[in-house]
Design an enzyme around this catalytic site. Structure first.
Site, mmCIF file in Angstrom:
data_model
loop_
_atom_site.group_PDB
_atom_site.id
_atom_site.type_symbol
_atom_site.label_atom_id
_atom_site.label_comp_id
_atom_site.label_asym_id
_atom_site.label_seq_id
_atom_site.Cartn_x
_atom_site.Cartn_y
_atom_site.Cartn_z
ATOM 1 N N GLY A 185 0.818 -1.203 0.000
ATOM 2 C CA GLY A 185 0.000 0.000 0.000
ATOM 3 C C GLY A 185 0.853 1.255 0.000
ATOM 4 N N CYS A 186 0.243 2.384 -0.353
ATOM 5 C CA CYS A 186 0.989 3.644 -0.466
ATOM 6 C C CYS A 186 1.433 4.156 0.896
ATOM 7 C CB CYS A 186 0.130 4.680 -1.179
ATOM 8 S SG CYS A 186 -1.543 4.852 -0.497
ATOM 9 N N TYR A 187 0.491 4.312 1.821
ATOM 10 C CA TYR A 187 0.852 4.722 3.174
ATOM 11 C C TYR A 187 1.876 3.739 3.767
ATOM 12 C CZ TYR A 187 -2.746 8.337 4.182
ATOM 13 O OH TYR A 187 -3.492 9.471 4.240
ATOM 14 N N ALA A 188 1.626 2.445 3.529
ATOM 15 C CA ALA A 188 2.469 1.407 4.137
ATOM 16 C C ALA A 188 3.892 1.450 3.598
ATOM 17 C CB ALA A 188 1.860 0.031 3.894
ATOM 18 N N THR A 189 4.050 1.750 2.316
ATOM 19 C CA THR A 189 5.402 1.832 1.749
ATOM 20 C C THR A 189 6.205 2.939 2.413
ATOM 21 O OG1 THR A 189 4.732 0.939 -0.404
ATOM 22 C CG2 THR A 189 6.718 2.298 -0.353
#
Length: 858
Positions: free
Chosen positions: A670-674
């Site tokens: 995910g974007c936030y997770a990256t």
């Protein structure tokens, strides 16, 4: 016989955390049954610890040092002198690190001091500690305190080790014989006259670590106080260990002018000049002189390391080491002609390390003949464990023609000394290394830039202009044209330029292609490039913003071709933004997917679908008769928590690139997770509690389906919090880092780009500079990660393909740091990362199709 216990295995978590090698999966595997035979338990545990050590260095480093240390008798491994303050302030860390060594079958001789504890007791009793020339005056009253403190601190360390299952033997007397140093002047202070090895050898033979004090006795039995540093030196003279380690609070010798820690001192080359330095005085000068006197009587392979206790494993098992390493080394010699080499046989032996000569492609005689006709300068130590030859070049940048080092040359860091000498003489330099060279990371650290092609890497430093670098690359490309070597066996490699620093204020990357990168501490990038054939891509769910970005990037990709694009809402419409051929949107159903897979029509399936939707499509691909060659990339969260091992989590900068390259099914993060993982990962081992992530995304992150979170009228002058607990990204970040986090997402009024402000509690005091250095080491050479000293702005990341991490703001207590990370949620947060994973899986260059002019630079 070496013994181990279940108790110690169950304490390995503590050992790994304190010794910077945390790896929960491995630690779990270390817990074996007490019913397992002792020999099996030992080798299982030894194997586990070796795997744990691999987390602080490469497998090559760990294996070579273990072989090096076990090449001598156990008592000749190391003498470790422990400052008294460490037992008081860092006992758990000390015990854990010694447990590591014991657990891998290494038996250091440990000798400790107790100066701070003695001073504290004397001051509490109203007695002012008295010194002459740095030596404590020890009267009978003081001796009573000294003896009591030594016994207490010795027992404290032994007890801490035994609680971890380590057998340790207190040896508080019977080792050192002494006479009075000067009875009238110092009273009960001794000068060591002899060392009795028997108690130490008996302890090691019994499988116990020997824990010594520096108390000595006269021939009549009078106890005398001896300086612990002096006692450690006398022990070292008797046992002649490979390593002598002084653990202190500063973690090394500090350069008084710069405030920097001195990395290494080679006495034969640097001693006289070092003593002339203005900051080398008082205790520092005395310590350097004492260490030189000690090493002059030991084998040249012996060395002294002054380090922090937490760096013990790094010092012993990695090339980079830690703290200050002091060794005799050799004087470095510079020759300008072949006649200056006094021992031709040594020169021939050094040249035989060269791959071209050892393989028979050329001979030593031929090379020397060619060398006679050119201007050159040769650098080496006296035994030529390292030989470097620098020649003039038509580009105007001198060429490092040969850099040949033996194993001893690398282990003893002679390579660093040689390169430093070269750098003093040459303001600009170029050299070439094969991509499969095991020391590639070292060369990257020495270079300003690099260019990779056909299995070779061109490095340089000091190039002053774009034109000069262009000339270097052009000449290099001609030289390696048609060559193949290393891990990249075929195909031309594109996008192979890398600048490691900005030059003349400009950024070369906007003019050239990015280069092969590697990191000494992190996951070294795997750049393949062996595949140059076309691959057919089917994009399922192409209506969203991520799908649109993927279409644009595939249109620019040298090897990817879209063959199918599926969207229920856009069925029958012409695909816009794709120019390689005309594509019409389809509404592919499960039966269509099965038929396409059975007919081998697709090489890569991209699932750009909402969460919870793609499973039937994946099942259809997998269950089709004859399936198995195509790759599947899922952009949803459906398989990010896979525990079957069928799916690989595709974050190349933090995960094993080889695993991604070998996978059939890849779950795109995910974007936030990256961004959060990139921002937190380097500090996981230093983290003492729950990191808190305050995240804000542009409204493109809410997708194309209308909602308040992508309604610009609702968002105007507003900030919308949502899913403030148990968000899917919170679980994703926590599961991947192995560390619980708190994540609080928000949506703002800009279109694309994410900023995350992350508060991380720290186990021990750390400065902002310390932390930034950790991040720079972790992400050295990573093409899509930039480490900045400043807090990055979200407006600067919009439309860019990387992650920027910065700020590193530390509070006054130095027990908490705030890190800021930015990422474009549609690019590196989704489509760019997807393209990286496709490139790895299909054996293309990892960065193929990613525009150079949109990459964030430091």
């Amino acid at each position: 016989m070496i013994r181990t216990s279940t108790v110690l295995r169950n304490q390995l978590v503590r050992s790994t955390v304190n010794c910077k090698a945390a790896c929960p999966a491995i630690v779990s595997s270390a817990r074996v049954s007490s019913k397992t035979p002792v020999s099996v338990r030992f080798y299982s545990t030894r194997s586990t610890v070796i795997q744990l050590l691999n987390n602080i260095g490469s497998k090559r480093e760990v294996e070579q040092y273990l072989k090096y240390f076990t090449s001598v008798s156990q008592q000749q491994f190391a003498v470790i002198k422990v400052g008294g303050a460490i037992i008081t302030q860092q006992l758990p860390e000390l015990a854990s690190c010694l447990a590591f060594l014991y657990h891998v079958g290494l038996y250091p001789i440990v000798l400790h001091g107790t100066g701070p504890q003695i001073n504290e007791i004397l001051e509490n009793e109203g007695v002012e500690p008295d010194y002459i020339d740095g030596i404590r005056i020890t009267d009978e009253r003081t001796m009573a305190v000294v003896r009591k403190c030594f016994l207490e601190q010795n027992l404290k360390l032994v007890t801490a080790l035994e609680k971890m299952g380590v057998r340790a033997r207190p040896i508080t007397a019977g080792v050192f014989q002494a006479d009075y140093l000067d009875k009238d002047k110092y009273q009960l202070v001794g000068s060591i006259t002899g060392v009795n090895k028997a108690p130490v050898e008996a302890s090691i033979q019994a499988g116990a670590l020997p824990i010594l004090t520096s108390l000595a006795e006269t021939s009549s039995g009078q106890i005398l106080n001896v300086n612990a540093d002096v006692a450690a030196g006398e022990i070292a003279r008797v046992f002649e260990p490979l390593k002598i380690v002084y653990l202190n609070e500063k973690g090394g010798i500090i350069n008084g002018n710069t405030g920097e820690k001195v990395s290494a001192i080679n006495l034969d080359e640097e001693y006289e000049d070092l003593l002339k330095e203005s900051w080398v005085k008082y205790g520092t000068k005395l310590k350097i002189k004492e260490i030189r006197d000690l090493l002059m009587h030991l084998p040249r392979s012996s060395s002294v390391a002054i380090i922090d206790v937490n760096d013990l494993q790094k010092e012993l098992f990695t090339d980079s080491g830690a703290g200050t390493l002091i060794r005799r080394g050799y004087k470095l010699l510079v020759r300008n002609s072949l006649e200056e080499f006094q021992q031709p046989d040594l020169l021939r032996a050094a040249l035989n390390r060269d791959v071209e000569i050892s393989s028979g492609s050329t001979s030593v005689a031929s090379y020397l003949k060619a060398l006679e006709s050119v201007k050159f300068k040769a650098y080496g130590d006296e035994p030529l464990e390292v030989l470097a030859i620098v020649r003039d070049d038509t580009t105007g940048v001198a060429k490092l023609d040969k850099f040949l080092a033996s194993k001893a040359g690398w282990l003893n860091n002679v390579t660093d000394n040689i390169f430093t000498a070269i750098r003093k003489d040459y303001s600009a330099l170029q050299w070439t290394v094969k991509e499969d060279d095991p020391n590639t990371a070292w060369f990257f650290a020495k270079a300003d830039g690099s260019f990779a092609k056909n299995g070779h890497i061109l490095f340089w430093y000091g190039a002053e202009s774009i034109e000069q670098v262009s000339s270097l690359i052009e000449n290099f490309s001609k030289q390696v044209a048609g060559k193949q070597s290393g891990i990249f066996k075929s195909g031309s490699q594109t996008r192979s330029f890398s600048t490691h620093r900005n030059i003349q204020g400009g950024v070369f990357s906007r003019q050239f292609k990015r280069g092969l990168a590697t990191s000494a501490k992190a996951n070294p990038p795997l750049r393949d490039g062996s595949n140059t054939s076309k691959s057919r891509v089917a994009l399922i769910g192409a209506r969203g913003f991520t799908g649109q970005n993927l279409i644009s990037m595939i249109d620019q990709h040298p090897y990817l071709e879209l063959t199918h694009v599926s969207s229920r809402e856009l069925k029958g419409q012409k695909l816009k933004g794709y120019n390689k051929k005309e594509i019409v949107y389809e509404n592919l159903q499960i039966e269509d997917i099965k038929k396409m897979e059975a007919n081998n029509e697709v090489d890569v399936w991209i699932m750009a679908l909402p969460n919870g939707v793609c499973k039937p499509f994946v099942d259809a691909i997998e269950n089709t008769s004859g399936a198995g060659t195509s790759k599947i990339i899922d952009l949803s969260a459906d398989y990010r928590f896979d525990t079957t091992g069928d799916w690989v989590y595709g974050l190349p900068e933090l995960n094993d690139r080889q695993a991604i390259a070998n996978a059939r099914k890849i779950s795109n993060p995910g974007c936030y997770a990256t961004a959060a993982q990139v921002a937190i990962k380097p500090l996981v081992e230093y983290c003492s509690g729950l990191p808190s992530i305050f995240g804000v995304s542009g409204y493109s992150g809410a997708g194309t389906k209308p909602s308040p979170k992508n309604d610009i009228n609702v968002l105007r002058d507003n900030l919308i919090p949502y899913s403030l607990t148990d968000h899917v990204h919170e679980r994703e970040i926590s599961s991947q880092l192995g560390l619980p986090v708190a994540f609080m997402p928000h949506v703002a009024q800009w279109f694309q780009g994410i900023t995350e402000t992350i508060s991380i509690p720290l186990k021990k005091p750390m400065t902002a500079r310390d932390i930034r250095n950790i991040y720079q080491d972790q992400y050295q050479g990573e093409q899509l990660i930039t480490v900045s000293g400043e807090a990055p702005f979200v407006k600067d990341i919009s439309g860019k393909h990387g992650v920027v991490v910065g700020a590193f703001a530390v509070n006054a207590k130095q027990d908490r740091v705030v890190v800021v990370a930015t990422i474009d949620n549609l690019l590196k947060g989704a489509s760019t990362q997807c393209l990286q994973n496709i490139n790895l899986a299909m054996k293309y260059d990892e960065y193929a199709g990613i525009p150079d002019d949109l990459v964030i630079r430091g």
